[in-house]
Design an enzyme around this catalytic site. Structure first.
Site, PDB file in Angstrom:
ATOM      1  N   HIS A 123      -6.176   3.148   0.343  1.00  0.00           N
ATOM      2  CA  HIS A 123      -5.989   3.400   1.774  1.00  0.00           C
ATOM      3  C   HIS A 123      -6.842   4.637   2.017  1.00  0.00           C
ATOM      4  O   HIS A 123      -6.563   5.710   1.442  1.00  0.00           O
ATOM      5  CB  HIS A 123      -4.506   3.633   2.085  1.00  0.00           C
ATOM      6  CG  HIS A 123      -4.194   3.882   3.533  1.00  0.00           C
ATOM      7  ND1 HIS A 123      -3.219   3.174   4.213  1.00  0.00           N
ATOM      8  CD2 HIS A 123      -4.709   4.766   4.424  1.00  0.00           C
ATOM      9  CE1 HIS A 123      -3.152   3.603   5.473  1.00  0.00           C
ATOM     10  NE2 HIS A 123      -4.043   4.581   5.620  1.00  0.00           N
ATOM     11  N   CYS A 146       0.846  -1.202   0.000  1.00  0.00           N
ATOM     12  CA  CYS A 146       0.000   0.000   0.000  1.00  0.00           C
ATOM     13  C   CYS A 146       0.879   1.248   0.000  1.00  0.00           C
ATOM     14  O   CYS A 146       1.714   1.440   0.887  1.00  0.00           O
ATOM     15  CB  CYS A 146      -0.913  -0.008   1.220  1.00  0.00           C
ATOM     16  SG  CYS A 146      -1.788   1.543   1.470  1.00  0.00           S
ATOM     17  N   ASN A 183     -13.084   9.698  -2.254  1.00  0.00           N
ATOM     18  CA  ASN A 183     -13.414   8.828  -3.383  1.00  0.00           C
ATOM     19  C   ASN A 183     -13.448   7.386  -2.894  1.00  0.00           C
ATOM     20  O   ASN A 183     -12.557   6.959  -2.153  1.00  0.00           O
ATOM     21  CB  ASN A 183     -12.374   8.986  -4.496  1.00  0.00           C
ATOM     22  CG  ASN A 183     -12.378  10.390  -5.088  1.00  0.00           C
ATOM     23  OD1 ASN A 183     -13.426  10.998  -5.245  1.00  0.00           O
ATOM     24  ND2 ASN A 183     -11.198  10.904  -5.400  1.00  0.00           N
ATOM     25  N   ASP A 223      -0.759  16.602  -1.257  1.00  0.00           N
ATOM     26  CA  ASP A 223      -0.940  15.767  -2.443  1.00  0.00           C
ATOM     27  C   ASP A 223       0.185  16.063  -3.432  1.00  0.00           C
ATOM     28  O   ASP A 223       0.550  17.214  -3.661  1.00  0.00           O
ATOM     29  CB  ASP A 223      -2.305  16.048  -3.085  1.00  0.00           C
ATOM     30  CG  ASP A 223      -2.721  14.964  -4.056  1.00  0.00           C
ATOM     31  OD1 ASP A 223      -3.687  14.238  -3.781  1.00  0.00           O
ATOM     32  OD2 ASP A 223      -2.053  14.837  -5.113  1.00  0.00           O
ATOM     33  N   CYS A 272       0.565   3.322   3.208  1.00  0.00           N
ATOM     34  CA  CYS A 272       1.241   2.674   4.339  1.00  0.00           C
ATOM     35  C   CYS A 272       2.751   2.873   4.223  1.00  0.00           C
ATOM     36  O   CYS A 272       3.438   3.054   5.240  1.00  0.00           O
ATOM     37  CB  CYS A 272       0.892   1.191   4.407  1.00  0.00           C
ATOM     38  SG  CYS A 272      -0.733   0.867   5.141  1.00  0.00           S
ATOM     39  N   GLY A 278     -13.679   6.895  -8.431  1.00  0.00           N
ATOM     40  CA  GLY A 278     -12.428   7.583  -8.742  1.00  0.00           C
ATOM     41  C   GLY A 278     -11.310   7.322  -7.759  1.00  0.00           C
ATOM     42  O   GLY A 278     -10.274   7.999  -7.792  1.00  0.00           O
ATOM     43  N   HIS A 293      -4.474   0.933   8.439  1.00  0.00           N
ATOM     44  CA  HIS A 293      -4.873   0.708   7.055  1.00  0.00           C
ATOM     45  C   HIS A 293      -6.335   0.296   6.977  1.00  0.00           C
ATOM     46  O   HIS A 293      -6.738  -0.713   7.552  1.00  0.00           O
ATOM     47  CB  HIS A 293      -4.020  -0.364   6.375  1.00  0.00           C
ATOM     48  CG  HIS A 293      -4.468  -0.594   4.956  1.00  0.00           C
ATOM     49  ND1 HIS A 293      -3.900   0.054   3.886  1.00  0.00           N
ATOM     50  CD2 HIS A 293      -5.480  -1.342   4.458  1.00  0.00           C
ATOM     51  CE1 HIS A 293      -4.542  -0.304   2.780  1.00  0.00           C
ATOM     52  NE2 HIS A 293      -5.505  -1.152   3.101  1.00  0.00           N
ATOM     53  N   HIS A 323      -8.632   7.911   2.480  1.00  0.00           N
ATOM     54  CA  HIS A 323      -8.066   9.248   2.612  1.00  0.00           C
ATOM     55  C   HIS A 323      -9.117  10.301   2.324  1.00  0.00           C
ATOM     56  O   HIS A 323     -10.028  10.083   1.527  1.00  0.00           O
ATOM     57  CB  HIS A 323      -6.852   9.434   1.696  1.00  0.00           C
ATOM     58  CG  HIS A 323      -7.112   9.079   0.266  1.00  0.00           C
ATOM     59  ND1 HIS A 323      -7.110   7.782  -0.191  1.00  0.00           N
ATOM     60  CD2 HIS A 323      -7.385   9.853  -0.807  1.00  0.00           C
ATOM     61  CE1 HIS A 323      -7.355   7.768  -1.488  1.00  0.00           C
ATOM     62  NE2 HIS A 323      -7.540   9.006  -1.888  1.00  0.00           N
ATOM     63  N   HIS A 342      -9.481  14.114   0.938  1.00  0.00           N
ATOM     64  CA  HIS A 342      -8.868  15.255   0.263  1.00  0.00           C
ATOM     65  C   HIS A 342      -9.392  16.529   0.924  1.00  0.00           C
ATOM     66  O   HIS A 342     -10.605  16.684   1.097  1.00  0.00           O
ATOM     67  CB  HIS A 342      -9.269  15.306  -1.212  1.00  0.00           C
ATOM     68  CG  HIS A 342      -8.825  14.141  -2.041  1.00  0.00           C
ATOM     69  ND1 HIS A 342      -7.729  14.193  -2.880  1.00  0.00           N
ATOM     70  CD2 HIS A 342      -9.329  12.890  -2.168  1.00  0.00           C
ATOM     71  CE1 HIS A 342      -7.591  13.026  -3.499  1.00  0.00           C
ATOM     72  NE2 HIS A 342      -8.541  12.207  -3.089  1.00  0.00           N
TER      73      HIS A 342
HETATM   74  P1  5GP Z   1      -7.757   9.110  -4.991  1.00  0.00           P
HETATM   75  O1  5GP Z   1      -7.926   9.254  -6.472  1.00  0.00           O
HETATM   76  O2  5GP Z   1      -7.411   7.696  -4.599  1.00  0.00           O
HETATM   77  O3  5GP Z   1      -8.922   9.670  -4.217  1.00  0.00           O
HETATM   78  O4  5GP Z   1      -6.567  10.055  -4.591  1.00  0.00           O
HETATM   79  C1  5GP Z   1      -5.248   9.652  -4.529  1.00  0.00           C
HETATM   80  C2  5GP Z   1      -4.419  10.911  -4.452  1.00  0.00           C
HETATM   81  O5  5GP Z   1      -3.115  10.537  -4.052  1.00  0.00           O
HETATM   82  C3  5GP Z   1      -4.284  11.663  -5.775  1.00  0.00           C
HETATM   83  O6  5GP Z   1      -4.784  12.982  -5.620  1.00  0.00           O
HETATM   84  C4  5GP Z   1      -2.790  11.629  -6.072  1.00  0.00           C
HETATM   85  O7  5GP Z   1      -2.329  12.842  -6.632  1.00  0.00           O
HETATM   86  C5  5GP Z   1      -2.193  11.366  -4.710  1.00  0.00           C
HETATM   87  N1  5GP Z   1      -0.936  10.638  -4.743  1.00  0.00           N
HETATM   88  C6  5GP Z   1      -0.659   9.536  -5.486  1.00  0.00           C
HETATM   89  N2  5GP Z   1       0.595   9.100  -5.239  1.00  0.00           N
HETATM   90  C7  5GP Z   1       1.124   9.951  -4.311  1.00  0.00           C
HETATM   91  C8  5GP Z   1       2.397  10.024  -3.659  1.00  0.00           C
HETATM   92  O8  5GP Z   1       3.300   9.214  -3.864  1.00  0.00           O
HETATM   93  N3  5GP Z   1       2.570  11.046  -2.776  1.00  0.00           N
HETATM   94  C9  5GP Z   1       1.586  11.957  -2.506  1.00  0.00           C
HETATM   95  N4  5GP Z   1       1.871  12.918  -1.627  1.00  0.00           N
HETATM   96  N5  5GP Z   1       0.379  11.918  -3.106  1.00  0.00           N
HETATM   97  C10 5GP Z   1       0.149  10.927  -3.991  1.00  0.00           C
HETATM   98 ZN    ZN Z   2      -2.356   1.371   3.651  1.00  0.00          ZN
END
Ligand code: 5GP
Ligand code: ZN
Length: 112
Positions: free
Chosen positions: A97, A4, A86, A30, A7, A92, A46, A99, A101
């Site tokens: 894991h 992950c 999401n 992000d 993680c 999306g 997690h 989260h 935004h």
């Molecule tokens: P999701 O689409 O799953 O809701 O959002 C995942 C978010 O994680 C995206 O906005 C993406 O830009 C961010 N993200 C992906 N990989 C990394 C990373 O390695 N570091 C950071 N800080 N953000 C990441």
């Molecule tokens: Zn995780």
């Protein structure tokens, strides 16, 4: 959850730009910000997504919700902010894991 991404960030195996942390959550920037302020709040535990929550997570989720306005204020988002969770591929979600935004400031993207 050794595979992950978040993680690995929690474990310090992948660098991240920390904004806040406590015993329950970690908050970082992000990597591809979609607004001037774009933070991600993750639980240290997690959990894949909202779909995997049960009663044992109630205090954690309340903690996360109540932290959001404090972080927004610290970021100077005095006029408001947007929070997005999401869930699943159809929602999306790209990182599995849980989260939240936290976005605000200029260049706030359209709702989607
Ligand atoms: P999701 O689409 O799953 O809701 O959002 C995942 C978010 O994680 C995206 O906005 C993406 O830009 C961010 N993200 C992906 N990989 C990394 C990373 O390695 N570091 C950071 N800080 N953000 C990441
Ligand atoms: Zn995780």
């Amino acid at each position: 959850m050794s595979d992950c991404l978040f993680c690995k960030i929690l474990a310090g195996e992948i660098p991240s730009d920390k904004v806040y942390e406590d015993d329950k959550v970690y908050v970082f920037k992000d990597i591809y910000p979609k607004a001037d302020v774009h933070l991600l709040m993750i639980p240290r535990e997690h959990v894949d997504s909202l779909n995997e929550l049960d009663e044992s997570h109630d205090a954690l989720m309340a903690h996360m919700m109540r932290l959001l306005p404090k972080l927004a204020k610290e970021q100077g988002l005095d006029t408001g902010y947007r929070t997005i969770i999401n869930t699943g591929p159809g929602g999306g979600q790209e990182v599995f894991h849980l989260h939240i935004h936290l976005m605000g400031g200029d260049h706030l993207p359209g709702f989607r």
